[in-house]
Enzyme design. Structure first.
Site, PDB file in Angstrom:
ATOM      1  N   PHE A 149       0.814  -1.229   0.000  1.00 36.17           N
ATOM      2  CA  PHE A 149       0.000   0.000   0.000  1.00 36.17           C
ATOM      3  C   PHE A 149       0.843   1.273   0.000  1.00 36.17           C
ATOM      4  O   PHE A 149       0.356   2.340  -0.360  1.00 36.17           O
ATOM      5  CB  PHE A 149      -0.948   0.011   1.215  1.00 36.17           C
ATOM      6  CG  PHE A 149      -0.289   0.406   2.516  1.00 36.17           C
ATOM      7  CD1 PHE A 149      -0.035   1.747   2.810  1.00 36.17           C
ATOM      8  CD2 PHE A 149       0.104  -0.546   3.448  1.00 36.17           C
ATOM      9  CE1 PHE A 149       0.584   2.112   4.007  1.00 36.17           C
ATOM     10  CE2 PHE A 149       0.727  -0.190   4.635  1.00 36.17           C
ATOM     11  CZ  PHE A 149       0.970   1.149   4.910  1.00 36.17           C
ATOM     12  N   LYS A 173      -1.405  -6.710  -9.516  1.00 37.47           N
ATOM     13  CA  LYS A 173      -2.396  -6.722  -8.429  1.00 37.47           C
ATOM     14  C   LYS A 173      -1.957  -5.703  -7.376  1.00 37.47           C
ATOM     15  O   LYS A 173      -1.063  -5.955  -6.576  1.00 37.47           O
ATOM     16  CB  LYS A 173      -2.514  -8.109  -7.778  1.00 37.47           C
ATOM     17  CG  LYS A 173      -3.767  -8.153  -6.886  1.00 37.47           C
ATOM     18  CD  LYS A 173      -3.650  -8.999  -5.672  1.00 37.47           C
ATOM     19  CE  LYS A 173      -3.006  -8.398  -4.473  1.00 37.47           C
ATOM     20  NZ  LYS A 173      -3.651  -7.234  -3.859  1.00 37.47           N
ATOM     21  N   GLU A 176      -5.160  -3.685  -2.089  1.00 36.07           N
ATOM     22  CA  GLU A 176      -6.593  -3.367  -2.048  1.00 36.07           C
ATOM     23  C   GLU A 176      -6.871  -2.077  -1.272  1.00 36.07           C
ATOM     24  O   GLU A 176      -7.956  -1.506  -1.361  1.00 36.07           O
ATOM     25  CB  GLU A 176      -7.388  -4.545  -1.453  1.00 36.07           C
ATOM     26  CG  GLU A 176      -7.031  -4.919  -0.015  1.00 36.07           C
ATOM     27  CD  GLU A 176      -5.805  -5.827   0.117  1.00 36.07           C
ATOM     28  OE1 GLU A 176      -4.959  -5.835  -0.797  1.00 36.07           O
ATOM     29  OE2 GLU A 176      -5.696  -6.506   1.152  1.00 36.07           O
ATOM     30  N   SER A 226       5.168  -7.054   3.334  1.00 39.86           N
ATOM     31  CA  SER A 226       5.738  -7.391   4.649  1.00 39.86           C
ATOM     32  C   SER A 226       6.541  -8.689   4.563  1.00 39.86           C
ATOM     33  O   SER A 226       6.325  -9.517   3.675  1.00 39.86           O
ATOM     34  CB  SER A 226       4.614  -7.524   5.663  1.00 39.86           C
ATOM     35  OG  SER A 226       3.702  -8.499   5.201  1.00 39.86           O
ATOM     36  N   CYS A 281       9.656   1.700   3.399  1.00 44.69           N
ATOM     37  CA  CYS A 281      10.510   0.553   3.740  1.00 44.69           C
ATOM     38  C   CYS A 281      11.942   1.009   3.962  1.00 44.69           C
ATOM     39  O   CYS A 281      12.759   0.256   4.455  1.00 44.69           O
ATOM     40  CB  CYS A 281      10.448  -0.503   2.664  1.00 44.69           C
ATOM     41  SG  CYS A 281      11.175   0.053   1.138  1.00 44.69           S
ATOM     42  N   GLU A 382       9.030  -4.313  13.216  1.00 43.12           N
ATOM     43  CA  GLU A 382       8.786  -3.216  12.262  1.00 43.12           C
ATOM     44  C   GLU A 382       7.508  -2.494  12.684  1.00 43.12           C
ATOM     45  O   GLU A 382       6.435  -3.096  12.691  1.00 43.12           O
ATOM     46  CB  GLU A 382       8.630  -3.761  10.837  1.00 43.12           C
ATOM     47  CG  GLU A 382       8.386  -2.648   9.837  1.00 43.12           C
ATOM     48  CD  GLU A 382       8.212  -3.116   8.394  1.00 43.12           C
ATOM     49  OE1 GLU A 382       7.580  -4.161   8.167  1.00 43.12           O
ATOM     50  OE2 GLU A 382       8.707  -2.411   7.490  1.00 43.12           O
TER      51      GLU A 382
HETATM   52  P1  NAD Z   1       1.369  -6.748   2.928  1.00 41.44           P
HETATM   53  O1  NAD Z   1       2.398  -7.809   2.987  1.00 41.44           O
HETATM   54  O2  NAD Z   1       0.269  -6.782   3.920  1.00 41.44           O
HETATM   55  O3  NAD Z   1       0.625  -6.770   1.487  1.00 41.44           O
HETATM   56  C1  NAD Z   1       1.334  -6.668   0.278  1.00 41.44           C
HETATM   57  C2  NAD Z   1       0.505  -7.249  -0.851  1.00 41.44           C
HETATM   58  O4  NAD Z   1       0.317  -8.644  -0.638  1.00 41.44           O
HETATM   59  C3  NAD Z   1      -0.885  -6.655  -1.006  1.00 41.44           C
HETATM   60  O5  NAD Z   1      -1.159  -6.540  -2.380  1.00 41.44           O
HETATM   61  C4  NAD Z   1      -1.801  -7.689  -0.355  1.00 41.44           C
HETATM   62  O6  NAD Z   1      -3.093  -7.723  -0.930  1.00 41.44           O
HETATM   63  C5  NAD Z   1      -1.073  -8.975  -0.623  1.00 41.44           C
HETATM   64  N1  NAD Z   1      -1.211  -9.986   0.434  1.00 41.44           N
HETATM   65  C6  NAD Z   1      -1.391  -9.745   1.762  1.00 41.44           C
HETATM   66  N2  NAD Z   1      -1.380 -10.926   2.432  1.00 41.44           N
HETATM   67  C7  NAD Z   1      -1.175 -11.904   1.523  1.00 41.44           C
HETATM   68  C8  NAD Z   1      -1.030 -13.327   1.594  1.00 41.44           C
HETATM   69  N3  NAD Z   1      -1.086 -13.961   2.752  1.00 41.44           N
HETATM   70  N4  NAD Z   1      -0.801 -14.006   0.454  1.00 41.44           N
HETATM   71  C9  NAD Z   1      -0.708 -13.368  -0.716  1.00 41.44           C
HETATM   72  N5  NAD Z   1      -0.826 -12.015  -0.858  1.00 41.44           N
HETATM   73  C10 NAD Z   1      -1.054 -11.295   0.249  1.00 41.44           C
HETATM   74  O7  NAD Z   1       2.145  -5.344   2.959  1.00 41.44           O
HETATM   75  P2  NAD Z   1       1.558  -3.870   3.078  1.00 41.44           P
HETATM   76  O8  NAD Z   1       1.010  -3.667   4.452  1.00 41.44           O
HETATM   77  O9  NAD Z   1       0.671  -3.557   1.920  1.00 41.44           O
HETATM   78  O10 NAD Z   1       2.907  -3.012   2.890  1.00 41.44           O
HETATM   79  C11 NAD Z   1       3.758  -2.665   3.942  1.00 41.44           C
HETATM   80  C12 NAD Z   1       4.945  -3.603   4.020  1.00 41.44           C
HETATM   81  O11 NAD Z   1       5.665  -3.597   2.792  1.00 41.44           O
HETATM   82  C13 NAD Z   1       5.955  -3.179   5.076  1.00 41.44           C
HETATM   83  O12 NAD Z   1       6.386  -4.316   5.771  1.00 41.44           O
HETATM   84  C14 NAD Z   1       7.086  -2.571   4.271  1.00 41.44           C
HETATM   85  O13 NAD Z   1       8.357  -2.603   4.895  1.00 41.44           O
HETATM   86  C15 NAD Z   1       7.056  -3.419   3.052  1.00 41.44           C
HETATM   87  N6  NAD Z   1       7.708  -2.770   1.921  1.00 41.44           N
HETATM   88  C16 NAD Z   1       8.918  -3.251   1.521  1.00 41.44           C
HETATM   89  C17 NAD Z   1       9.582  -2.646   0.469  1.00 41.44           C
HETATM   90  C18 NAD Z   1      10.930  -3.145   0.028  1.00 41.44           C
HETATM   91  O14 NAD Z   1      11.416  -2.704  -0.993  1.00 41.44           O
HETATM   92  N7  NAD Z   1      11.566  -4.043   0.742  1.00 41.44           N
HETATM   93  C19 NAD Z   1       8.995  -1.552  -0.184  1.00 41.44           C
HETATM   94  C20 NAD Z   1       7.744  -1.105   0.247  1.00 41.44           C
HETATM   95  C21 NAD Z   1       7.103  -1.726   1.294  1.00 41.44           C
END
Ligand code: NAD
Length: 489
Positions: A149, A173, A176, A226, A281, A382
């Site tokens: 997000f 994708k 959401e 994450s 991140c 985090e």
């Molecule tokens: P998230 O892991 O909750 O969701 C990321 C995506 O995965 C979304 O599109 C979500 O719909 C989907 N998703 C969620 N659970 C899932 C599952 N069990 N199986 C398959 N798909 C699933 O992350 P978020 O809250 O949207 O974003 C924040 C996180 O992203 C933080 O931990 C941040 O550090 C990380 N991040 C990392 C980087 C990097 O380059 N390392 C960059 C940006 C964000």
């Protein structure tokens, strides 16, 4: 109220989803639209369209495949402000931060315009007498991008321009929570003369992600999110034989030596810790002071935290917006409480703020915890909010050891005036993105967005040459053409 649609096989299509989620402006709690939780059948429709498009798109010469990217670059520039506004509206960051995000997106399009050179192969004449060998790069097929997000505009661009310019087709994708930005981007992609099926957009949450991971036609997964989810994605998609790059979470440490320029250090580390409300991140999350830096830095960063202007990101004077949602705010505030229970001092407390005119928004003001115990949960979790934890050590060696004891390796930064200290840090620190007197060490588009340890699962990162390698498979050809076979000449 806008119902978000999918873009499949070159056309906008309403989803047949039984369930929709609200898309909410986190500063006002107003509903901006509704996003479908598209079923697996819509992932399948996108995958079938992308596979069909792949058969012809892969044959289009690379110099022709980049022409839509030149057009996309022009359209992104023309619509820059509107897209940046959309990022702010659905994600909450300030308009300046949204512009910065979209600038990075455009830069990735620019770099991917160099694909004809970047995907060139290798050739060796006479590897044995009369025998030559060549290596060519070919696309892998249908690729999927699952995005988080916090950068709704930029992160899909770490992958999409490279994937299509190297001859693949793509399904995006988005998160959401923030689907509206990609709708704007796809409205531009629609005008770029790409054949139907080359780019597809499916809006959904976890169930559709899983359908993507399991789908036999989808050959590569680019995930950012994450760590817990990145690990699952990596395991599940690799078990199906797909190539995967999965970027995960972070807990980024910064070290401040006593010889650092304290004014500059304070300003840029405050931007790093509190910019994007800490939901970056590459946000600084742990500040480790060495020796005398302890007192000067603690005082200065506390002042910077207190004076940060917090509000609705479309107001140009605002320096920090809300966090993404009410549950996120509750989680951040309870982690601050936990830190206090674990013995930390809450030097600046940003919980439950009153932001005039935005009483329904999901705001947490900048927060600082000091005397954080390196072995406490708060030191390792985090938080993903505007919370900076302070720790103190006596030497740079101790500081580097502390940094390297963490499970993440997304970013680490050092603030100093000493070249020798900088050199030691650069060499010894276990992190993929390193800053020396830099608060957010974000690689430009012509470098890979690195990440180590639990911040990354895979081998090749997003952006630049890593993306080109990820989106292509190598083919090595060994050739012999004896003269005796061409006697007619
Ligand atoms: P998230 O892991 O909750 O969701 C990321 C995506 O995965 C979304 O599109 C979500 O719909 C989907 N998703 C969620 N659970 C899932 C599952 N069990 N199986 C398959 N798909 C699933 O992350 P978020 O809250 O949207 O974003 C924040 C996180 O992203 C933080 O931990 C941040 O550090 C990380 N991040 C990392 C980087 C990097 O380059 N390392 C960059 C940006 C964000």
């Amino acid at each position: 109220m806008k119902k978000v649609m999918n873009f499949i096989n070159g056309a906008w299509q309403p989803s047949a989803a039984a369930d929709y989620l609200e898309v909410v402006n986190p500063a006002t709690a107003e509903t901006l639209g509704h996003v479908p939780l598209s079923p697996a059948s819509e992932v399948d429709a996108a995958a079938q369209a992308a596979q069909q498009a792949f058969e012809t798109w892969r044959r289009v010469p690379a110099p022709n495949r980049i022409q839509p990217l030149f057009k996309l670059k022009a359209l992104l520039e023309e619509n820059f402000e509107e897209i940046a506004r959309t990022v702010t509206l659905e994600c909450g960051k300030t308009i300046g931060e949204s512009r910065g995000e979209m600038r990075r997106a455009v830069e990735n399009v620019e770099v991917a315009c160099g694909i004809p050179t970047m995907m060139m192969g290798d050739f060796s004449e006479d590897i044995a007498s009369g025998i030559d060998a060549l290596m060519i790069r070919q696309p892998v097929g249908v690729c999927a991008i699952i995005a988080p997000f916090n950068f709704p505009g930029m992160i899909p661009f770490w992958f999409l321009p490279y994937a299509i310019a190297t001859g693949n087709t793509v399904i995006v994708k988005p998160s959401e929570k923030v689907p509206l930005t990609m709708v704007k981007v796809f409205e531009l992609l629609e005008q770029c003369d790409l054949p139907p099926g080359v780019v597809n957009l499916v809006n959904a949450s976890r169930a559709a992600s899983e359908a993507i991971l399991d789908h036999p036609l989808i050959r590569a997964i680019s995930f950012v999110g994450s760590t817990a989810v990145a690990r699952q994605i990596y395991a599940r998609a690799s078990a199906h034989g797909k190539r995967v790059q999965a970027q995960g979470g972070a807990k980024n440490p910064i070290i401040i030596l006593p010889d650092a320029d304290m004014e500059m250090t304070t300003q840029i580390t405050a931007d790093s810790a509190f910019g994007c409300a800490g939901q970056r991140c590459l946000a600084a999350s742990l500040a480790i002071t060495v020796g005398e830096a302890r007192h000067t830095y603690t005082e200065a960063i506390a002042d910077a935290a207190v004076s940060r202007v917090v509000g609705f990101g479309l107001d140009e004077a605002v320096q920090m917006g809300p966090v993404i949602s009410a549950p996120s705010r509750t989680r951040i505030e309870s982690l601050v409480q936990q830190g206090a229970h674990e013995g930390a001092t809450v030097v600046v407390d940003g919980r439950s703020p009153h932001i005039s005119g935005y009483e329904s928004g999901h705001f947490v003001r900048p927060t600082i915890l000091s005397n954080v115990n390196p072995n406490s949960d708060i030191a390792r979790t985090e938080i993903f909010g505007p919370v900076l934890s302070l720790m103190h050590v006596n030497t740079i060696d101790e500081a580097i050891q502390l940094v390297n004891s963490g499970q993440y390796g997304n970013m680490a930064c050092l603030f100093t005036n000493s070249g020798a200290a900088a050199r030691q840090f650069r060499s010894e620190v276990d992190a993929g993105n390193v800053g020396i007197n830099i608060g957010v060490a974000a690689p430009m588009a012509f470098f890979p967005f690195s990440g180590w340890k639990e911040s990354f699962f895979g081998t090749l990162h997003g952006q630049s040459h890593h993306a080109v390698e990820f989106f292509t498979q190598t083919k090595v050809v060994v050739e012999r053409w004896p003269k005796t076979w061409s006697r007619q000449f």
